[in-house]
Design a protein around this motif. Structure first.
Motif, PDB file in Angstrom:
ATOM      1  N   UNK A  15      46.472  38.130  42.040  1.00 18.99           N
ATOM      2  CA  UNK A  15      46.151  38.702  43.343  1.00 18.99           C
ATOM      3  C   UNK A  15      45.279  39.937  43.326  1.00 18.99           C
ATOM      4  N   UNK A  16      44.406  40.110  42.351  1.00 19.11           N
ATOM      5  CA  UNK A  16      43.486  41.238  42.347  1.00 19.11           C
ATOM      6  C   UNK A  16      44.157  42.591  42.218  1.00 19.11           C
ATOM      7  N   UNK A  17      44.863  42.824  41.137  1.00 16.83           N
ATOM      8  CA  UNK A  17      45.456  44.129  40.891  1.00 16.83           C
ATOM      9  C   UNK A  17      46.965  44.149  40.778  1.00 16.83           C
ATOM     10  N   UNK A  39      48.864  47.896  49.611  1.00 18.13           N
ATOM     11  CA  UNK A  39      47.894  46.979  50.197  1.00 18.13           C
ATOM     12  C   UNK A  39      47.857  45.612  49.544  1.00 18.13           C
ATOM     13  N   UNK A  40      48.533  45.436  48.421  1.00 20.10           N
ATOM     14  CA  UNK A  40      48.539  44.155  47.716  1.00 20.10           C
ATOM     15  C   UNK A  40      49.461  43.153  48.386  1.00 20.10           C
ATOM     16  N   UNK A  41      49.118  41.878  48.248  1.00 19.49           N
ATOM     17  CA  UNK A  41      49.941  40.809  48.832  1.00 19.49           C
ATOM     18  C   UNK A  41      49.641  39.498  48.122  1.00 19.49           C
ATOM     19  N   UNK A  42      50.558  38.560  48.271  1.00 22.15           N
ATOM     20  CA  UNK A  42      50.332  37.220  47.751  1.00 22.15           C
ATOM     21  C   UNK A  42      50.010  36.284  48.902  1.00 22.15           C
ATOM     22  N   UNK A  89      54.382  41.404  50.361  1.00 22.76           N
ATOM     23  CA  UNK A  89      53.300  42.382  50.482  1.00 22.76           C
ATOM     24  C   UNK A  89      53.834  43.796  50.293  1.00 22.76           C
ATOM     25  N   UNK A  90      52.957  44.673  49.841  1.00 18.47           N
ATOM     26  CA  UNK A  90      53.288  46.095  49.734  1.00 18.47           C
ATOM     27  C   UNK A  90      52.541  46.827  50.834  1.00 18.47           C
ATOM     28  N   UNK A  91      53.248  47.213  51.868  1.00 16.64           N
ATOM     29  CA  UNK A  91      52.658  47.963  52.992  1.00 16.64           C
ATOM     30  C   UNK A  91      52.929  49.464  52.858  1.00 16.64           C
ATOM     31  N   UNK A  92      53.462  49.873  51.707  1.00 12.87           N
ATOM     32  CA  UNK A  92      53.776  51.280  51.474  1.00 12.87           C
ATOM     33  C   UNK A  92      52.615  52.050  50.861  1.00 12.87           C
ATOM     34  N   UNK A  93      52.897  53.287  50.453  1.00 11.76           N
ATOM     35  CA  UNK A  93      51.887  54.184  49.886  1.00 11.76           C
ATOM     36  C   UNK A  93      51.958  54.296  48.372  1.00 11.76           C
TER      37      UNK A  93
END
Length: 119
Positions: A15-17, A39-42, A89-93
């Motif tokens: 997933x690009x990172x 911002x990463x997600x599958x 998904x990671x919607x955190x900081x």
């Protein structure tokens, strides 16, 4: 039998990172530690046979399961039954680090599902 951690486990990127480390990789069981940056997600998908359990170690993880959004923080987990569409998904900081326990292993069991909801 030997001690395993992310320094000596089989590593892969997705997933690009995002990173994954195979902590247990057997015919009937998979345990993976994963890292997803902010911002990463599958891609939204389901599994035909695999039952999964996601357990957050650090950060926060958003998991959409069949249209319902769950936000997990450290020391929280969520079980996902086979055939249920889901998206992580990671919607955190900060980086999200978590375990994915699958029985049976899920890597050859993915079924794409069109995205209808966003987490």
């Amino acid at each position: 039998m030997s001690v395993i951690d992310t320094s000596n486990a089989e590593h892969y990127q997705w997933g690009g990172g995002c990173d994954g480390w195979h902590l247990v990789q057997q015919a009937g069981l998979s345990v993976i530690e994963e890292r997803v940056p902010p911002g990463g997600a599958e891609a939204r998908h389901a599994h035909a046979r695999a039952r999964q359990f996601f357990y957050v170690l650090d950060g926060a993880l958003t998991i959409e399961v069949d249209g319902i959004v769950h936000r997990l923080v450290a020391r929280q987990g969520l079980e996902i039954a086979p055939t249920l569409p889901h998206l992580v998904a990671n919607r955190g900081d900060v980086d999200a680090r978590f375990l994915v326990v699958s029985q049976p292993p899920s890597h050859d069991d993915r079924v794409p599902v069109p995205l209808t909801e966003s987490c």
